[in-house]
Design a protein around this motif. Structure first.
Motif, mmCIF file in Angstrom:
data_model
loop_
_atom_site.group_PDB
_atom_site.id
_atom_site.type_symbol
_atom_site.label_atom_id
_atom_site.label_comp_id
_atom_site.label_asym_id
_atom_site.label_seq_id
_atom_site.Cartn_x
_atom_site.Cartn_y
_atom_site.Cartn_z
ATOM 1 N N GLY A 15 -17.618 4.513 -10.193
ATOM 2 C CA GLY A 15 -16.719 3.608 -11.005
ATOM 3 C C GLY A 15 -17.598 2.662 -11.324
ATOM 4 N N GLY A 16 -16.869 1.356 -11.807
ATOM 5 C CA GLY A 16 -17.528 0.689 -13.071
ATOM 6 C C GLY A 16 -17.826 0.748 -13.956
ATOM 7 N N PRO A 17 -18.534 -0.522 -14.767
ATOM 8 C CA PRO A 17 -18.916 0.030 -16.318
ATOM 9 C C PRO A 17 -19.491 1.340 -16.883
ATOM 10 C CG PRO A 17 -19.271 -2.244 -15.356
ATOM 11 C CD PRO A 17 -19.010 -1.675 -14.130
ATOM 12 N N ARG B 124 -21.748 8.850 -9.621
ATOM 13 C CA ARG B 124 -21.329 7.633 -9.769
ATOM 14 C C ARG B 124 -20.265 6.907 -9.232
ATOM 15 N NH1 ARG B 124 -18.871 10.020 -14.812
ATOM 16 N NH2 ARG B 124 -18.187 11.926 -12.801
ATOM 17 N N PHE C 244 -29.350 22.047 -9.522
ATOM 18 C CA PHE C 244 -27.815 20.832 -9.288
ATOM 19 C C PHE C 244 -28.220 19.511 -8.390
ATOM 20 C CE2 PHE C 244 -24.400 23.842 -9.770
ATOM 21 C CZ PHE C 244 -24.659 24.880 -10.336
ATOM 22 N N VAL C 245 -27.243 18.293 -9.275
ATOM 23 C CA VAL C 245 -27.974 17.627 -8.969
ATOM 24 C C VAL C 245 -25.796 16.884 -8.426
ATOM 25 C CG1 VAL C 245 -29.432 16.400 -9.418
ATOM 26 C CG2 VAL C 245 -27.464 16.292 -10.625
ATOM 27 N N THR C 246 -25.817 16.045 -6.885
ATOM 28 C CA THR C 246 -24.698 15.068 -6.481
ATOM 29 C C THR C 246 -24.174 14.902 -7.527
ATOM 30 O OG1 THR C 246 -24.717 16.554 -4.643
ATOM 31 C CG2 THR C 246 -23.252 14.360 -4.738
ATOM 32 N N ASP C 247 -22.727 14.102 -8.039
ATOM 33 C CA ASP C 247 -22.336 13.340 -8.909
ATOM 34 C C ASP C 247 -22.864 11.956 -8.434
ATOM 35 O OD1 ASP C 247 -21.875 11.450 -10.739
ATOM 36 O OD2 ASP C 247 -19.017 12.225 -11.111
ATOM 37 N N SER D 177 0.780 -1.028 -0.568
ATOM 38 C CA SER D 177 0.178 0.490 0.476
ATOM 39 C C SER D 177 0.629 1.183 0.359
ATOM 40 C CB SER D 177 -0.410 0.378 1.323
ATOM 41 O OG SER D 177 -1.016 1.454 1.305
ATOM 42 N N ILE E 210 -21.070 4.310 -17.855
ATOM 43 C CA ILE E 210 -21.258 5.372 -18.897
ATOM 44 C C ILE E 210 -22.085 6.074 -18.885
ATOM 45 C CG2 ILE E 210 -20.546 6.640 -20.556
ATOM 46 C CD1 ILE E 210 -17.953 4.721 -19.684
ATOM 47 N N LYS E 211 -22.315 7.229 -17.696
ATOM 48 C CA LYS E 211 -23.004 7.666 -17.277
ATOM 49 C C LYS E 211 -22.704 9.597 -16.841
ATOM 50 C CE LYS E 211 -26.162 7.913 -12.990
ATOM 51 N NZ LYS E 211 -26.790 7.284 -10.928
#
Ligand code: HEC
Ligand code: HEC
Ligand SMILES: [Ca+2]
Ligand SMILES: [Ca+2]
Ligand SMILES: [Ca+2]
Ligand SMILES: [Ca+2]
Ligand SMILES: [Ca+2]
Ligand SMILES: [Ca+2]
Ligand SMILES: [Co+2]
Ligand SMILES: [Co+2]
Lengths: 168, 390, 390, 168
Positions: D163-165, D161, D156-159, D1, D167-168
């Motif tokens: 990660g992961g496959p 996402r 306004f919206v909070t992201d 690490s 696409i957004k």
């Protein structure tokens, strides 16, 4: 692994075949077996004259260490005893061919590559003679030079350490 | 009315319409600074520098926070100064025991599959002692580390059809010393490289521009700079740099062809002339070995009586400077602090006493890697502890 | 008689006694070069440079052989120029939801246990398109990578007794823009750092001297430079840089607080304005993700019809520029070459089409990471293929 | 690490307690809930006068985009419709407190930190009024400013996402 990660090694076809003339121009090295020595010859008397003209300024009048004098270049002459100082051609160089090779490529320091092959043979003869390795009259050429057995030769051993805990 | 202001190249010089003429404030939060540029500069408060002599310069190891040496602070050892080589006319010749003697331009070398690796280079003569007033830079500043990029020598060997019976090769530099060294062919097939990149950019002139030989873990001198020729051979050449130089007395013999740099370490903080205060101190330093990876660095804060494991900065790389850190609570008593490197072959960095036992008292100056000790005085002064030669 | 020559500072200027006066030879093997120095220089044949505008400058990605960006070529984005900060009077304030509001001098920050890590920084606005005559530097030169050294923010949080109930913290710069961003507290406990070292030496003024915030993988703007204040809080501050800027349209909404930089890659060789020749070509480029490690880079040499795995340069580091290489034999036909990055979360770098499908046509300029394509013409010319916006 | 590898975290004892005066001097941020707003007040009329004196040079006479004119600073005034351009305070800023906070720390660009709190309140009032968010006569202070509901807030919206496959 940090190695090349290409699975197969193709021939890439980059670069070009070097001509014999190109190789000859750069292939100036000399091996202890004499491979690489050029035609020509020289002796200590001629070498002494060249030395006086081209080397004295940096290596001193005799090439010997003079107490209290700090020259810009190392001493070249002392004796052949393994215990003596400074370490020079006489007591620390295992092969005489190295002397020819080194001087031809590097000396005089300020004008490297300016010596003719005959000059280098003569300077080699002069320094070997000043270091009491050859007689003053011995001619140096591609045949005689590789045959010289340097006093320090017997002292040199190849490092045989291979890592591991041993301190050697 | 709306003043039409042309888009200026920097707002820094903008004088407001009607604003009062104020003296420039010294608070940086109240003064617009200079804008972006083509090439950045150091802070005027930071002046790291090498220590140059006629033939070499030493890296300021005590100033480094990690293990990539900024290219302009990489140690130097030149035999006839730095040549000015035009990359457009540069060519590398490879000949001798090969099927096809060939010449490669720099552009051609760059077309071959490239590899990047981080490793140290250390001059085999990297050892000085004698005064308590010596810094890490003075003692062993002839080592540095870079991220090197180039072509594996094995790729070039294959391209020219190198004879598997060749046991050695000669490498020659294109500077005014035309310096040569003999290198075992197996190193060429293993991890040797011809590198043209250093820390992301073109290799610097002082490090061999436009291309040098890289022999990870091998003594610095063999990593021939300004490389212009390689000749494959069935024996070494016993050149001046591998006989008159880079050899050293071992009892009544002279040892030659010592290639790998032995494991070594030095504490760079605290070190002379720094001063410490009582309390927590993070002892910091760097360790390396030419024989693979550093597996452990031990630190002693009681003059060598007991040893504790330092933390190693990950990733620990092969033949690479490895940063170590060790937390110590100093109570204000006089003591000595030391570090010793241990590598993956099980080699433990020796004391000067062990080196003398192994090689005799006439040690010479090459391949010397004794443990370095620092004396901590009651007032927090740190002094080098020069090794006794007997 | 033995001429007593004083030891000169450089043999380069030495004139031999009695030697002939020769014109200076142009062959570098016959001319002694300048000796060692305090600070090295680039070859005069190499002139890498950033491309500056009023507010930013772009790194010459196409000139890099590996992934450490030389510090003087690190991309820039300043909001009020580069402040001139005296490291001797510099202080960092940390307050808000903490047991002990505290101030630290630079020397004090350096006394804490240090950590070194290599990671990229990328401006969230790193996207340009529109012309075929664009280089990698033009398209996405607002990303660079350094070896950073400093103290873990978690260490400082512990030292001041940070309230575990704090969910955000504000970071403020000490430049004339006093720029602020809100950052989730968990990032502070995880891998955030306060760094003072860059590539081994002191961080450069353009990158935040004497200390900046490092949030590995998070958008560049949040890695606040010239850090002077941290305030722990139970909510974000909705500062100008996280509302008016660094937000972007997603269909009929505006998305804010996008922190991680999405996986991305670009082929830097061959790229405009380079020209290629038939035969073996090593396609080279760089890939990165703010969400961990790059696990794969795929390269297509047939305009996206088929994809092949590129080799990744080891060691592949967390949230780091990762160099990739792919051997391709070009037969001289017109084609397009593309790369796409895949990260450890399984994310595959999208095409512009996928981004439009996901977010609508009004994409804005932040957090844009479409696949970059290069057109290969029959004469070997390489041109950028600007993304269609529909 | 790559994380901190220290097993235990002692308190190191480096640094010193910050005084209240030191904190107050630097703690200039303002949150949407009003935390951080100073005493004082201002209105659009005063703000207009200050704007004319200190802001016009860069942001233009009205703060609006003028076709064909390239100003060195962004437009500050347009309307409140989500679809309209340019994106300014009226249609793209979710909180009015941000305006106060930003101008106090950064503007005027060439003399950052030179405005008094009352001037900032007045400029805030002026720009909110010019963007048709408040009436021209509304006084801005620590109580009124946080209560303003900005037209863009709802966009306004909070992201979300992770990660992961996808696409957004
Ligand atoms: C301008 C100064 C200068 C002149 C003139 C000069 N040398 Fe040197 N010489 C040096 C320096 C400096 C070295 C050491 C170079 C090094 O270690 O890289 C050296 C090294 C040598 C060595 C190697 C010594 C050893 O023990 O390794 C030999 C042999 C030598 N010179 C011979 C000559 C000869 C023969 C000439 C004249 C033809 C000459 N030199 C002229 C400066 C000079
Ligand atoms: C010398 C030029 C200059 C002057 C004078 C100036 N500004 Fe600015 N202003 C700028 C620049 C440049 C920016 C953009 C800064 C950035 O993006 O980092 C800006 C940005 C702004 C913004 C943010 C706009 C947005 O949409 O994010 C506001 C609000 C603002 N200024 C208000 C003012 C006020 C009020 C004054 C007068 C008190 C003023 N400015 C004077 C140059 C100026
Ligand atoms: Ca291969
Ligand atoms: Ca030969
Ligand atoms: Ca060396
Ligand atoms: Ca940015
Ligand atoms: Ca810890
Ligand atoms: Ca606050
Ligand atoms: Co081997
Ligand atoms: Co997290």
């Amino acid at each position: 692994s940090l190695r090349d990660t290409i699975r197969h090694t193709p021939r890439f076809g980059f670069g070009r075949i070097a001509t014999e003339a190109e190789i000859a121009k750069w292939d100036i090295d000399v091996r202890p077996d004499g491979k690489g020595l050029p035609a020509g010859e020289g002796d200590a008397a001629k070498g002494k004259a060249i030395y006086a003209l081209k080397c004295i300024a940096c290596h001193g009048a005799t090439g010997e260490e003079v107490p209290g004098v700090k020259l810009p270049a190392p001493a070249l002459v002392s004796d052949t005893s393994a215990k003596s100082r400074p370490k020079t051609i006489g007591n620390y160089w295992p092969y005489a061919t190295t002397l020819f090779d080194y001087m031809r490529r590097t000396m005089p320091y300020n004008l490297p590559g300016s010596l003719t092959d005959n000059e280098v043979y003569s300077l080699t003869a002069y320094l070997l003679s000043a270091n009491k390795i050859i007689k003053p009259e011995t001619v140096m050429n591609a045949q005689t030079l590789p045959r010289i057995v340097m006093p320090a030769r017997k002292l040199f051993v190849t490092d045989d350490r291979k890592g591991g805990p041993e301190i050697k | 009315a709306a003043a039409m202001i042309p888009v200026s190249s920097s707002f820094a010089n903008y004088v407001p319409v009607g604003g009062p003429a104020l003296p420039p404030p010294v608070d940086p939060t109240k003064r617009i600074g200079p804008g972006p540029s083509k090439i950045g500069k150091r802070s005027t408060f930071e002046n790291p520098a090498r220590k140059p002599s006629d033939i070499s310069s030493r890296s300021p190891l005590q100033d480094f926070y990690s293990t990539i040496t900024p290219a302009d602070l990489h140690f130097e050892r030149h035999h006839a100064g730095i040549p000015d080589i035009d990359p457009n006319t540069y060519e590398l010749l490879i000949h001798g025991m090969v099927e096809r003697p060939m010449k490669f331009t720099l552009a051609e070398l760059k077309r071959f599959p490239a590899v990047t690796r981080t490793c140290f280079i250390e001059c085999a003569g990297n050892f000085r002692t004698g005064s308590e007033q010596m810094t890490p830079q003075d003692i062993l500043g002839l080592t540095s580390q870079s991220e090197w990029t180039g072509v594996m020598l094995s790729t070039i060997f294959s391209e020219v059809g190198a004879d598997p019976k060749a046991t050695w090769f000669l490498a020659e530099g294109g500077d005014a010393s035309l310096m040569t060294r003999s290198i075992p062919a197996h190193k060429g097939w293993e991890d040797a490289m011809i590198v043209y990149g250093q820390n992301g950019e073109a290799i610097r002139p002082a490090q061999g521009y436009p291309a040098r030989l890289l022999l990870p873990g091998y003594e610095g001198n063999m990593n021939v700079k300004w490389l212009r020729r390689l000749e494959l051979s069935d024996q070494p050449y016993w050149t001046r740099e591998e006989t008159s130089k880079y050899t050293y007395p071992v009892h009544n013999k002279i040892r030659m062809f010592s290639f790998e740099m032995d494991a070594r370490s030095i504490i760079t903080y605290p070190s002379f002339p720094q001063k410490i205060e009582k309390g927590w101190i993070e002892i910091r330093g760097v360790a390396w070995t030419g024989r693979g990876k550093i597996t452990k660095v031990e630190v002693s804060t009681d003059a060598g009586k007991s040893w504790n494991d330092a933390r190693l900065q990950e990733p620990v790389l092969d033949k690479a400077h490895t940063y170590f850190r060790y937390l110590w609570q100093w109570n204000g008593d006089e003591t000595e602090i030391l570090s010793r490197a241990i590598d993956e072959t099980g080699y433990i960095q020796p004391s000067i006493k062990q080196l003398i036992e192994a090689r005799g008292t006439d040690l010479g100056g090459y391949h010397m890697n004794p443990v370095t000790a620092w004396q901590i005085k009651q007032d927090g002064t740190v002094l080098f502890k020069p090794e006794g030669r007997k």
